[in-house]
Design a protein around this motif. Structure first.
Motif, PDB file in Angstrom:
ATOM      1  N   HIS A 221     -19.865  -3.005 -18.578  1.00 54.77           N
ATOM      2  CA  HIS A 221     -19.271  -2.019 -19.469  1.00 54.77           C
ATOM      3  C   HIS A 221     -17.851  -2.390 -19.892  1.00 54.77           C
ATOM      4  O   HIS A 221     -17.386  -1.944 -20.952  1.00 54.77           O
ATOM      5  CB  HIS A 221     -19.251  -0.639 -18.800  1.00 54.77           C
ATOM      6  CG  HIS A 221     -20.601  -0.006 -18.687  1.00 54.77           C
ATOM      7  ND1 HIS A 221     -21.436  -0.219 -17.619  1.00 54.77           N
ATOM      8  CD2 HIS A 221     -21.274   0.832 -19.525  1.00 54.77           C
ATOM      9  CE1 HIS A 221     -22.562   0.461 -17.792  1.00 54.77           C
ATOM     10  NE2 HIS A 221     -22.487   1.104 -18.940  1.00 54.77           N
ATOM     11  N   THR A 222     -17.140  -3.153 -19.067  1.00 54.37           N
ATOM     12  CA  THR A 222     -15.725  -3.428 -19.348  1.00 54.37           C
ATOM     13  C   THR A 222     -15.421  -4.895 -19.610  1.00 54.37           C
ATOM     14  O   THR A 222     -14.385  -5.204 -20.202  1.00 54.37           O
ATOM     15  CB  THR A 222     -14.854  -2.976 -18.167  1.00 54.37           C
ATOM     16  OG1 THR A 222     -15.164  -3.768 -17.004  1.00 54.37           O
ATOM     17  CG2 THR A 222     -15.106  -1.501 -17.834  1.00 54.37           C
ATOM     18  N   GLU A 223     -16.296  -5.800 -19.128  1.00 54.53           N
ATOM     19  CA  GLU A 223     -16.071  -7.245 -19.204  1.00 54.53           C
ATOM     20  C   GLU A 223     -14.748  -7.653 -18.548  1.00 54.53           C
ATOM     21  O   GLU A 223     -14.104  -8.604 -18.958  1.00 54.53           O
ATOM     22  CB  GLU A 223     -16.120  -7.742 -20.657  1.00 54.53           C
ATOM     23  CG  GLU A 223     -17.489  -7.570 -21.309  1.00 54.53           C
ATOM     24  CD  GLU A 223     -17.585  -8.239 -22.658  1.00 54.53           C
ATOM     25  OE1 GLU A 223     -16.555  -8.742 -23.154  1.00 54.53           O
ATOM     26  OE2 GLU A 223     -18.695  -8.277 -23.210  1.00 54.53           O
ATOM     27  N   SER A 224     -14.362  -6.904 -17.536  1.00 51.51           N
ATOM     28  CA  SER A 224     -13.147  -7.195 -16.775  1.00 51.51           C
ATOM     29  C   SER A 224     -13.519  -7.404 -15.322  1.00 51.51           C
ATOM     30  O   SER A 224     -14.067  -6.489 -14.683  1.00 51.51           O
ATOM     31  CB  SER A 224     -12.144  -6.044 -16.905  1.00 51.51           C
ATOM     32  OG  SER A 224     -11.093  -6.171 -15.960  1.00 51.51           O
ATOM     33  N   PHE A 225     -13.223  -8.589 -14.783  1.00 50.50           N
ATOM     34  CA  PHE A 225     -13.540  -8.842 -13.379  1.00 50.50           C
ATOM     35  C   PHE A 225     -12.658  -8.001 -12.464  1.00 50.50           C
ATOM     36  O   PHE A 225     -13.104  -7.563 -11.403  1.00 50.50           O
ATOM     37  CB  PHE A 225     -13.370 -10.324 -13.054  1.00 50.50           C
ATOM     38  CG  PHE A 225     -13.873 -10.696 -11.682  1.00 50.50           C
ATOM     39  CD1 PHE A 225     -15.210 -10.978 -11.479  1.00 50.50           C
ATOM     40  CD2 PHE A 225     -13.006 -10.750 -10.598  1.00 50.50           C
ATOM     41  CE1 PHE A 225     -15.691 -11.307 -10.216  1.00 50.50           C
ATOM     42  CE2 PHE A 225     -13.476 -11.073  -9.329  1.00 50.50           C
ATOM     43  CZ  PHE A 225     -14.818 -11.354  -9.148  1.00 50.50           C
ATOM     44  N   GLY A 226     -11.421  -7.737 -12.873  1.00 53.95           N
ATOM     45  CA  GLY A 226     -10.541  -6.910 -12.056  1.00 53.95           C
ATOM     46  C   GLY A 226     -11.084  -5.502 -11.886  1.00 53.95           C
ATOM     47  O   GLY A 226     -11.088  -4.953 -10.776  1.00 53.95           O
ATOM     48  N   LEU A 227     -11.549  -4.910 -13.004  1.00 53.77           N
ATOM     49  CA  LEU A 227     -12.138  -3.574 -12.913  1.00 53.77           C
ATOM     50  C   LEU A 227     -13.454  -3.601 -12.136  1.00 53.77           C
ATOM     51  O   LEU A 227     -13.785  -2.645 -11.425  1.00 53.77           O
ATOM     52  CB  LEU A 227     -12.362  -3.006 -14.315  1.00 53.77           C
ATOM     53  CG  LEU A 227     -11.089  -2.676 -15.108  1.00 53.77           C
ATOM     54  CD1 LEU A 227     -11.442  -2.200 -16.510  1.00 53.77           C
ATOM     55  CD2 LEU A 227     -10.249  -1.631 -14.381  1.00 53.77           C
ATOM     56  N   ALA A 228     -14.200  -4.702 -12.274  1.00 58.01           N
ATOM     57  CA  ALA A 228     -15.436  -4.840 -11.501  1.00 58.01           C
ATOM     58  C   ALA A 228     -15.133  -4.884 -10.007  1.00 58.01           C
ATOM     59  O   ALA A 228     -15.840  -4.277  -9.197  1.00 58.01           O
ATOM     60  CB  ALA A 228     -16.182  -6.095 -11.933  1.00 58.01           C
ATOM     61  N   LEU A 229     -14.061  -5.589  -9.647  1.00 62.03           N
ATOM     62  CA  LEU A 229     -13.651  -5.651  -8.244  1.00 62.03           C
ATOM     63  C   LEU A 229     -13.263  -4.268  -7.725  1.00 62.03           C
ATOM     64  O   LEU A 229     -13.668  -3.861  -6.628  1.00 62.03           O
ATOM     65  CB  LEU A 229     -12.478  -6.625  -8.099  1.00 62.03           C
ATOM     66  CG  LEU A 229     -11.883  -6.801  -6.701  1.00 62.03           C
ATOM     67  CD1 LEU A 229     -12.914  -7.364  -5.740  1.00 62.03           C
ATOM     68  CD2 LEU A 229     -10.660  -7.708  -6.749  1.00 62.03           C
ATOM     69  N   LEU A 230     -12.500  -3.539  -8.518  1.00 62.39           N
ATOM     70  CA  LEU A 230     -12.109  -2.188  -8.116  1.00 62.39           C
ATOM     71  C   LEU A 230     -13.320  -1.277  -7.991  1.00 62.39           C
ATOM     72  O   LEU A 230     -13.408  -0.462  -7.060  1.00 62.39           O
ATOM     73  CB  LEU A 230     -11.124  -1.612  -9.138  1.00 62.39           C
ATOM     74  CG  LEU A 230      -9.716  -2.213  -9.149  1.00 62.39           C
ATOM     75  CD1 LEU A 230      -8.894  -1.611 -10.282  1.00 62.39           C
ATOM     76  CD2 LEU A 230      -9.021  -1.993  -7.812  1.00 62.39           C
TER      77      LEU A 230
END
Length: 306
Positions: A58-67
């Motif tokens: 949904h975000t294509e952000s690994f940082g947000l995926a980690l969170l």
């Protein structure tokens, strides 16, 4: 056997070892300190990977995926402890095993219902797609990042347990919960925080492993078995023991799978070596565990030495 291949496999073993430590640290907090046998720990590892994959989609952000992966497992662990686990603390270990095994089945089916039977994949972050030069070899940056994260978590776990008031309360609550409760500490909240912390480490392991493994239902059970081997070898209840044992198991398993079949070809026919080599390599860590139990039943690094 070339030196570059040996160094690469040693680094792979170190990377596997720190991933196992992330799982073993969380499990030994719950198993060794709270005396609760949590077979659902592998399910939290699996769900951490799924939460991260969904967030990335949904975000294509690994940082947000980690969170999302770590935060989701913290929230799930806290709720799970309050609703179910807390009711089992005073029951015997057989009840723990039966209840958490039922949770494993439940979460595996839940994953199939929510995400479907097909595997999911989490891509490597763009800034870690390159390689780093280590000791004259090129090694994938992401795998090296896993090693760094694992070592930082090991340092953080040591500082938490030995340099903070929370760590002091955890160790005191494990030794004499009645006395700690008499001093005004909320043991129920402390247990919930400890279980949530173990869940966070399982979720972190799942997120870190997701880019190098396929994310699928049931992925937590094989790694849980290896994690239990780590805890037995290191010493039940010992965070430092889990760290050292995870490195030993990771390196032994990796080197065994990489080199044992070729070494067998030196003393046996190619057909026998190809058939027996992989089987012996997969048994290596269990043989190691049996030897440790025979010589030091309390583990190589028992909790009393922390």
């Amino acid at each position: 056997m070339s030196m570059s291949l040996l160094l690469t496999q040693l680094l792979n073993g170190l990377q596997l070892g720190v991933l196992l430590f992330l799982l073993a640290a969380g499990l030994t907090l719950v198993f060794g300190i709270m005396s609760f046998v949590n077979l659902a720990h592998g399910s939290l590892y699996m769900l951490g990977a799924y939460f991260a994959a969904s967030a990335y989609a949904h975000t294509e952000s690994f940082g947000l995926a980690l969170l999302a992966g770590v935060g989701g497992c913290v929230a799930l662990g806290f709720v799970l402890e309050r609703l179910a686990i807390a009711r089992l603390y005073r029951r015997d270990h057989l009840d723990h095993v039966l209840a958490t095994f039922g949770m494993v089945l439940f979460f595996n089916e839940l994953v199939r219902i929510v995400w479907g039977p097909q595997p999911y994949f989490l891509p490597v972050p763009a800034f870690l797609e390159s390689t780093v030069d280590l000791l004259g070899i090129s090694y994938p940056s992401y795998r090296f990042a896993i090693i760094v994260v694992g070592l930082l978590v090991a340092l953080g776990a040591h500082l938490l347990m030995h340099k903070t008031r929370l760590g002091m309360l955890i160790r005191a609550g494990a030794t004499n919960p009645g006395m700690v409760a008499a001093l005004g500490v909320d043991i129920k909240l402390l247990n919930a925080l400890l279980f949530a912390l173990g869940s966070a480490l399982a979720g972190l392991a799942g997120v870190m492993a997701a880019p190098i493994l396929s994310i699928q239902s049931g992925m937590g059970e094989p790694v849980l078995i290896t994690t239990l081997v780590v805890i037995v070898i290191g010493g039940i209840g010992s965070i430092s023991g889990a760290f050292y044992a995870a490195l030993i198991v990771g390196v032994a398993d990796t080197l065994g799978r990489a080199f044992l079949p070729s070494l067998l070809r030196e003393v046996a026919s190619r057909e026998v070596a190809n058939a027996a080599g992989p089987a012996l390599a997969s048994m290596l860590i269990y043989v190691l565990m049996a030897l440790v139990l025979a010589v030091r039943p309390q583990g190589l690094f028992p909790a009393g030495r922390n």
